[in-house]
Design a protein around this motif. Structure first.
Motif, short mmCIF file in Angstrom:
data_model
loop_
_atom_site.label_atom_id
_atom_site.label_comp_id
_atom_site.label_asym_id
_atom_site.label_seq_id
_atom_site.Cartn_x
_atom_site.Cartn_y
_atom_site.Cartn_z
N ALA A 1 0.82 -1.21 0.00
CA ALA A 1 0.00 0.00 0.00
C ALA A 1 0.86 1.26 0.00
N GLN A 2 2.01 1.19 0.67
CA GLN A 2 2.90 2.35 0.76
C GLN A 2 3.58 2.65 -0.57
N TYR A 3 4.02 1.60 -1.27
CA TYR A 3 4.84 1.81 -2.47
C TYR A 3 4.08 1.67 -3.78
N ASN A 4 2.94 1.01 -3.80
CA ASN A 4 2.15 0.89 -5.02
C ASN A 4 1.30 2.14 -5.18
N GLN A 5 1.96 3.26 -5.42
CA GLN A 5 1.32 4.56 -5.51
C GLN A 5 1.95 5.36 -6.65
N PRO A 6 1.22 6.32 -7.22
CA PRO A 6 1.78 7.14 -8.31
C PRO A 6 3.10 7.81 -7.95
N ASP B 1 -4.68 -2.78 -11.23
CA ASP B 1 -5.39 -2.35 -10.03
C ASP B 1 -5.72 -0.88 -10.24
N ASN B 2 -6.15 -0.23 -9.22
CA ASN B 2 -6.55 1.18 -9.37
C ASN B 2 -5.52 2.14 -8.78
N HIS B 3 -4.25 1.70 -8.74
CA HIS B 3 -3.21 2.52 -8.12
C HIS B 3 -2.35 3.27 -9.13
N GLY B 4 -2.42 2.91 -10.40
CA GLY B 4 -1.82 3.72 -11.44
C GLY B 4 -0.37 3.47 -11.77
N VAL B 5 0.26 2.46 -11.17
CA VAL B 5 1.67 2.18 -11.48
C VAL B 5 1.76 1.17 -12.62
N LYS C 1 2.19 -8.47 -6.61
CA LYS C 1 2.06 -7.13 -6.01
C LYS C 1 3.07 -6.94 -4.89
#
Length: 287
Positions: free
Chosen positions: A15-20, A211-215, A273
């Protein structure tokens, strides 16, 4: 850590790193500069293949490469002239040079004249042994003619098909063109060479995971996230061993498989993931 404690820990790191915010300083930023599916595929493939050394250097070299293609890699592959190819001369990153690059361009042109997506390069025809002649035997047709039909996608999904087969097939297919440079072979690995195939597994993660995280892009639908193998670079390998996720002494294809099998216990649908967690812990937190 116990199983549930470790799962909670890794889920929090995903959750911390799978971010734009992760995109900017990672080679995945290169394909994110494009909108056309084929541009994304080509940019991602080069970004993965050239992913050695410092991330800043990788990003700079990829930027240089696509500037030489006028910022339109798909159009360049299909419609380049001899003068356009001269723009590629002198390109170099580590041991990857312009001889390798020119063959990559030749491959992409041959492939995209027949298929509308690079995903087809990873699917053995009819799930059978690769026929090295099929590139010349098939007539040139519209890209749509060779898109994977829905029935084939279902067959692949339910078949006993593994990413190992996809990678072994891809390497055979990639070097099926006549007079490929022998020196270029080292840039495309496969499980048959007992390689971890970390660059190609990273490329597949970008293309397949959604997923919906954008990476990750998730623009391929025949290969499934559950089939992916975790990219096993030095950082992931070190962190995974410290967490007890790898017991194998050497680092090779079976090591990547072992790690992924462990990660599937946490999430069988989307095990890769956890690459975000392991890589982030290794690079950002020096775990």
């Amino acid at each position: 850590m116990e199983f549930l404690e470790l799962k909670d820990f890794l889920d929090a790191k995903v959750a911390q790193y799978n971010q734009p915010a992760f995109i900017t300083n990672d080679p995945v930023c290169i394909p994110h500069r494009f909108k056309l599916k084929q541009d994304i595929e080509i940019a991602a493939f080069f970004a993965a293949i050239l992913a050695w050394g410092q991330r800043k250097t990788i990003i700079n070299k990829c930027t240089e490469l696509f500037e030489r293609m006028d910022g339109a890699p798909y159009q360049f592959m299909l419609h380049h002239s001899d003068d356009d190819l001269k723009n590629l001369l002198g390109f170099k990153h580590r041991t990857f040079n312009d001889t390798d690059l020119l063959y990559f361009v030749t491959f992409f042109k041959a492939h995209y004249l027949q298929y509308d997506s690079l995903e087809a390069a990873f699917i053995p025809p009819h799930l059978s042994a690769f026929n090295p002649q099929y590139l010349v035997d098939l007539p040139v047709a519209t890209a749509e003619s060779y898109s994977s039909p829905a029935c084939f996608a279902q067959e692949l999904q339910h078949a006993d098909f593994e990413i190992e087969q996809a990678l072994n097939h891809f390497r055979s297919y990639f070097f099926s063109l006549e007079d490929f440079p022998r020196r270029t072979i080292k840039h495309v690995s496969s499980p048959k060479q007992k390689s971890t195939c970390k660059r190609l597994n990273m490329f597949l993660r970008w293309m397949v995971r959604r997923d919906n995280h954008g990476v990750d892009f998730g623009i391929w639908t025949t290969l499934k996230p559950s089939q992916l193998i975790c990219p096993c670079d030095v950082h992931v390998d070190r962190v995974a061993r410290r967490l007890g996720l790898i017991s194998r002494k050497q680092t090779d294809w079976q090591t990547a498989v072992e790690l992924t099998q462990q990660l599937r216990q946490f999430d069988p649908v989307d095990p890769v993931k956890y690459d975000f967690a392991l890589f982030g812990l290794g690079v950002e937190e020096k775990f």
